[in-house]
Structures are given as C-alpha cells and as structure tokens.
Enzyme design. Sequence first.
Site, PDB file in Angstrom:
ATOM      1  N   HIS B  95       2.885  -1.708  -9.193  1.00  0.00           N
ATOM      2  CA  HIS B  95       3.903  -1.094  -8.332  1.00  0.00           C
ATOM      3  C   HIS B  95       3.289   0.120  -7.656  1.00  0.00           C
ATOM      4  CE1 HIS B  95       7.434   0.750  -6.794  1.00  0.00           C
ATOM      5  NE2 HIS B  95       7.521   1.681  -7.730  1.00  0.00           N
ATOM      6  N   HIS B  97       3.841   3.042  -4.065  1.00  0.00           N
ATOM      7  CA  HIS B  97       4.660   3.522  -2.947  1.00  0.00           C
ATOM      8  C   HIS B  97       3.757   3.613  -1.717  1.00  0.00           C
ATOM      9  CE1 HIS B  97       8.369   5.360  -5.132  1.00  0.00           C
ATOM     10  NE2 HIS B  97       7.797   4.481  -5.910  1.00  0.00           N
ATOM     11  N   ASP B 120      -3.882 -15.619   4.429  1.00  0.00           N
ATOM     12  CA  ASP B 120      -4.907 -15.693   3.394  1.00  0.00           C
ATOM     13  C   ASP B 120      -4.348 -15.251   2.035  1.00  0.00           C
ATOM     14  OD1 ASP B 120      -6.967 -16.654   4.989  1.00  0.00           O
ATOM     15  OD2 ASP B 120      -7.705 -14.663   5.514  1.00  0.00           O
ATOM     16  N   HIS B 169      12.991   1.016  -1.773  1.00  0.00           N
ATOM     17  CA  HIS B 169      12.111   1.540  -2.801  1.00  0.00           C
ATOM     18  C   HIS B 169      10.640   1.346  -2.379  1.00  0.00           C
ATOM     19  CE1 HIS B 169      11.527   2.056  -7.420  1.00  0.00           C
ATOM     20  NE2 HIS B 169      10.496   2.475  -6.755  1.00  0.00           N
ATOM     21  N   TYR B 227     -12.941 -21.384   0.470  1.00  0.00           N
ATOM     22  CA  TYR B 227     -13.379 -20.004   0.708  1.00  0.00           C
ATOM     23  C   TYR B 227     -13.963 -19.466  -0.589  1.00  0.00           C
ATOM     24  CZ  TYR B 227     -13.101 -15.014   1.821  1.00  0.00           C
ATOM     25  OH  TYR B 227     -13.394 -13.689   2.038  1.00  0.00           O
TER      26      TYR B 227
END
Lengths: 233, 233, 233, 233
Positions: B95, B97, B120, B169, B227
Amino acid sequence: MFEALKREAWAANQLLPQYGLISLTFGNASVVDRDRGVVAIKPSGVAYADLQPEDMVLVDLDGRAVGHGSLRPSSDTPTHVCLYRAFPLVRAVVHTHSRAATAFAQAEMAIPCLGTTHADYFRGEIPVTEPLLPAQIDGDYEWETGNAIVARFASLDPSERPGVLVARHGPFAWGPDGARAAESAFAMELLAEMALATLRLRPDSSPMPSTLMERHFSRKHGGTAYYGQGPRA
Amino acid sequence: MFEALKREAWAANQLLPQYGLISLTFGNASVVDRDRGVVAIKPSGVAYADLQPEDMVLVDLDGRAVGHGSLRPSSDTPTHVCLYRAFPLVRAVVHTHSRAATAFAQAEMAIPCLGTTHADYFRGEIPVTEPLLPAQIDGDYEWETGNAIVARFASLDPSERPGVLVARHGPFAWGPDGARAAESAFAMELLAEMALATLRLRPDSSPMPSTLMERHFSRKHGGTAYYGQGPRA
Amino acid sequence: MFEALKREAWAANQLLPQYGLISLTFGNASVVDRDRGVVAIKPSGVAYADLQPEDMVLVDLDGRAVGHGSLRPSSDTPTHVCLYRAFPLVRAVVHTHSRAATAFAQAEMAIPCLGTTHADYFRGEIPVTEPLLPAQIDGDYEWETGNAIVARFASLDPSERPGVLVARHGPFAWGPDGARAAESAFAMELLAEMALATLRLRPDSSPMPSTLMERHFSRKHGGTAYYGQGPRA
Amino acid sequence: MFEALKREAWAANQLLPQYGLISLTFGNASVVDRDRGVVAIKPSGVAYADLQPEDMVLVDLDGRAVGHGSLRPSSDTPTHVCLYRAFPLVRAVVHTHSRAATAFAQAEMAIPCLGTTHADYFRGEIPVTEPLLPAQIDGDYEWETGNAIVARFASLDPSERPGVLVARHGPFAWGPDGARAAESAFAMELLAEMALATLRLRPDSSPMPSTLMERHFSRKHGGTAYYGQGPRA
C-alpha cells in the site's frame, strides 16, 4: 545559552532543503522557548548549506534582538513572532515557497480536503488568508502578514490545521517542535501536488466525506489515535 | 523463526522508497506464509530508513499478534489480512500514497488502459472501489476497506489486475512475492502519470483496442508469454 | 591574461547544470570585462562536465575572436554581445532552454507576476520578445535575436527585470556578475513552473496587486532593501 | 568477435537510464554492423544495472540468432531489424517508454514543432504511426510495428526526423551511432515535456514559423552547420 534552542531551529531549517521545499535562500524556520520568551530563527538571505547552529539569531517576543548577534534575522521574523503570540501551543514555525503550495497561494485558493492523505494531517481544507490592504502592505508588512493568518484562524484550531497559505505569497506551517513543523510544511506541498492532479482529472471535485475525514484525522491525532508506536517524546 | 518471511517483507518495504513511492512514513508492505498462516508486515509509523528485518511484525490470518513483538503492526493490517483471505494466489500486498495514483483515487476514477505500458501489467483498467458507507467507516474501518476491494473484484481476476485504487484513499497492489507486489505498485504510479498526461492532451481518450491490449498482456503473462528470459524463480 | 574572467564565466556555466536548467549541451553563460571590452563565453556544443576554465572563448564587443583560441565560441555569441552593448550595467548573460520558461517562450506568453516569489526577482511580468521577421532570421540571426530583446526593453529597465523570453526559443537572463545571472535564470524557471500551476488552478489569474509587488521588490533591491545581510561584494 | 559492436550497444543501453528514460526493464537499444549484417541488441527483460557488454545478443538482418547466445533477444527485435532494412543510414535504434513521449503516443498525437529546441533535432513534427490492424497485431506483431513506422516515413527522411511515436505504444529513435540514437530518444522526451506545457498554456498553439525552423535545423545539421566544434567522429 540557548544552545539547544539554536540547534533545534538549525535542524528544522536543515530539514527544508532535505524535504525539497527550498529554492535558493527562500524560506525559514524558527523555534520558541516559551519559558524564557526567546525565539531562534534563520538569519536573512544566508544559504542553507552554509548555516551553522550558532548562526541562528535570537529575538524576543517583541521581535527585538537578544544578545549580540552579528547576523540580521529573517525578514519574516515579525510574522513568526505574531504567530507565537497568538497560538500558545505552537513551538515552531516554518515558511517556504514550495512550488505547488505556492501555486495555490498565488491563485488565492484553499487546498481542498480531497482524500485520506490530507485528513492524516489537516482536519479540513488548508485555508488561505484574505489579501492585505495597501495600508497594511505599506505599514508593518511582515507583522500584518501574521495578523492576517491569526484573523483567518479566528474560528479555526491551529492544532487541527498546522498550516496556512498566505494569499499571493506562500505556505506557513507550524507544530509542537521543529521537526513536526517542517513535516507539516512537507505535507502541505505533498497535499497541494495531489490536489493539483486531482483537480485536473475532476475539476469539480467535492471534499471527501466528513465521516472518512474524521476517522483518518482521529486515527493519527488526539486521545483515540492508534497510528504509530504511541505518543512521541 | 519466520526469518525468511520477515526478510522478504522488509525487502519489499525497502523497495517502496527506492521506487520513489513513499513520502514520510506513509505506506506498508506485507508477505504471507500460506502454509503456516502467518503474515509479516511493517510496524506502524516507523521511518523506512530505520527499519530492520527483525522489526517486521507477525500476525495471523485473523489479524492477531503472533509471538511477542514489541512493535504495533501497520494500522492497515486488517486490509492486508482481508486480501490474503479472499485472494488465495496473492502472497504479498503493498500500500502506498504515491502521488499520481492517489490523485486518481481522490477523483474516484479508474485508470483507463490507454497503451501498451499499461497492458504489460494490467489486463484492462485499474479499478476503483465504491466509497465506504458511514457505518463501515465508523466500524471496523480497515477491514471494510479490504471488503470494498474484494467486492470490486467480484467479477475480476486479481492475477490479471495486480492492484486497485481505494476511493478517496490510494493504491493497493499485490503479487506472488514481495518484489513483484512492489513492482505492481510502481507500475500503478507510472501508468497513472502517463494517463494524467494523455488525458491532458486528449480529454476524451478511449481505451486502447482490445486486440492490442490482449497481445501485450499475453506477451508477458500466462502460458504464451515470450517476454523476458523465461519463468522467474 | 583574462584568467579571472574565464574562471567567472566557467563557474557561471557550471551553475546551470547544478541548478537543473540544462539538458545535453544546450545553454551558455558569458561574463564581460567592461574595462578591456572582452567577453569570456562557453565554447559551442561542448558538454558541461568536460569544460575547463581555460576552454572559455574570448571575443571582443564586435564578436571577433581575441587571442588564439582553439575552440569556436557559442553560436549565440552575437546575442550576448548585443546585450552587453545595449545594457551597460549588465556584466553577465546566461541562456538556457529550461523547460517551463521555454514553454512560455514557445507559447509567446509573458510570465505574469502572480506572487511574492516573482516580485522578489522581477518588478513586473517577465516579457517576451516580438517574433523575428523572415529577413532577420535569414540574416544575422543571432544578432537580430539580441536586437529583439533590446527593442522589447525600449521602455523597461534591465536592472529591474533581469531576464526575457525570446519568442519560440527560450529564456535569456543577466546580472551584475556570473553567479547572479545564473540565479536569475534559475528564478525564471522557478517562476515559470509556479505560474504554470497557478494558471492551471485559475486560468484567469490577474497579476498581483502592485502595492505588494513593489513592497517585495524593494525589500530585496535598491536603497531601501532590508533582505539579506547587507550589500553583496 | 563483435566485441566493439556489443560494447557500443551496451553503452547505448546504459545511456537510457542515465538519461532518465527508463522504468523497470522497459526499453532497449541496438547497433548494427552494416558490413557483416549483424545486430547487437539488449536481452529481453534483464535489469539495466545487471547488463554486461557480453550479454548483448547477436541477430542477423532476418532476426535469426547469430552464434550461441544463452540469452533471448529483446521481444522488440523484429522492429529494430525492420528499421535497419528500410533505413540504410541508420546504425542504431532505441526504444523507450519515456513518460511524456509515451503520453503523446497514447493520445495518438504527433509532437508539434513549437520552438527552436525542437528544430535543433527534428525538421518538423515528430510523427505518429497509424494504428495497426487486428490482423497485424495477431500476426507478426513486432515486425508489423516496424512496417507501420516505415510506412509513416514513406515521404519523410529518417535523417531529418530521428524518431517516431508508435500509436498507443511509445517512442522509437535512431541515429548514426548508439550515442546519438540515445540522444534522439532523450530529445524526444524533452520536446514532449515542453510541448505538453506549451499546449497547456496555449491549447491552439500553431507550429513555429518554417523560416525559423529551417534556420535552427540547418544550424546543427548538414553542410551549412555552424553549431559545435565541427563534425563529430
């Protein structure tokens, strides 16, 4: 004497270029010793890289020099003193011309509270002052800048909003110590950058719901906080 | 015990500031040991530079402390646990910001799939959650945040979209290990920046053609991928 | 001979990449010795990292080579010379293609005076030149670029506005020494970035009130200045 | 064998992260040996920091492996090969997903020629390819990407425009050697950033006057060039 105070003010000033908030010699930080009524503040127009703790200039809460300093204090000293007199819980003040926050100040727009990053630092929008009148600009300009901030906070709590935009000028931030005042100045710039991008995506963005704002603010602040490892020293 | 798990979680946390995704103490990464049902996660509000592998906090899949940790886990721990319970193939959650992705989250806008860089990493737009209800915010807020993500993925495959925007958020990302969860978080920020600029040039941009999107996604993912140097360890 | 002059010009050139104003080999700085009528300027197309003080090229105020330099002077040399001839108080000239200031030049828009950061450096908007005519472009192009700047300053004071935007090209800045000319070029880029963001927030922004602009300009410049530690050497 | 070729290709690949054009493992550079018909190109999906000159993969101008390389070449190899076959003066090709140039590619917009910085590198706008058809995407996709570039240059000179935007994908650049192909890729990103900001200030910006464009292009390119210290080796 006042060595610890000077060192804290110096360290807060050093944080400003570390946070990327400073260009050239713009900006300044100060810390107050409430018991002795003395403020340590950056000297005017000195490069941050050259600053030493002993260069911090001491003034009293009337803005008068304390001791025999060889350097002139920041030209914004009266603004700092004005805030210390009006906001009894504030122990440190920071002023920058950081880019995104200054853009909001130049547009005379408050930074709206658009998401949880904002609510982690400010309980509501970051306000902007009213423009000064010509007589205030021609008079004791820097003191009147402080008065404009204090007037804007007539019905706001400086502990819940640790910063403000001075119209056409830039951000002032504060806190209970030098490090947290500098952190508030950094948060203002971060929130301004995010708000700029959010408003570009959705020009009519409304503020975040107040329930969510209150939850996030109280997660980090006040008696019910549960973020972090407990109260800081 | 759990030393390798803690080290992987610590390394994922270290990648976040290296990728430029972190300001101050925002953000957190965790890794789960599926066999033993234990999660290693960043402690709450600790500076990244100060983190050591042994500081990672252990919790079980009910979010309860494991062992005698002296630090409090990230306040977002219930969100991580909720995702581990709902998404069985996810082994790491991140997580942040980060600025551009958070701007999309604040605008409550999905990041549209505008080009091959996006395809991608994500098979289609990066979704945004529905806003939480006041009762969810006032209740078990961080757990409900996880629930909102899981609800958004009711008809989506978390292996094909390794991240989401939580409304108002910011981004959550995941992957089969700590390094790839952090890479997904970085990709979200990169794609958000590119989408911001694309939408500035052409506000009515349509998503890329699905044939091209499928070709690029399958070039890097699944049995027909060609790839890279073959499957990663 | 001219060693101090070459060193000052070299140091001004070095400031440009340090200020982040330079990409590739774009840009150049020069310093004039008024008594001897000699200019030291960057050689054309040389990488900043490779420059040595002795590489600076000497020309006179007709733009002719002085001494036996082995390097060709900047292709913009005639512009610098033209400015030295027209602006007697200018001792150093800097040219960059810094991104935000160049965007204003490409848009053929002056940078409006929107706040105190601007007023600390420029007394009013940063002007933009008129476009050159085809005959001027096909003729002595770099000299005509200087003429366009001088024409734009027919009723402006180059001491009060230490820079200009050349239409469709980019910024030129100047000052009483190499360091201050480079600082003006940096200020132009900073002000352009802030103006870009301000105009995004409020496209119809008006210039700042003239009382506030005058106060800030005179705080740093002229006989009533009270910013800094007194006159610089 | 091919040691110098591998080293030049490796050095061009190293320039891409140094120029800030690369995120993660995106992007690749190659150099061709025209006499022997061999291309040295980056291996697929390898981190730039880990690359060694000997890791460069050799292929012929049919895209077939040369020698016993242990690494797989970039998945974009057919595009590079296609360009070498169509553009006989090109000796090096670079592909990036640099942010601003990719935004133009995602918007399927050419980068307009707005000022002299642009004209120093490109004689006119930086073109964008037509979108591929579904059959081309499902077929030999990377080869068809090369064909789309070649088709776009049917009436353009690749020596006068050393780069192109592939629609919905990103920039390809080229040049007479690895260093100049990388420089062209950097110039494309710089020009895209400046164009983004210019178009924000003036959405209806027209291209720069052709007289000025021609003057600047010919100042740096062709027989009448007078920028720099003479022809490069």
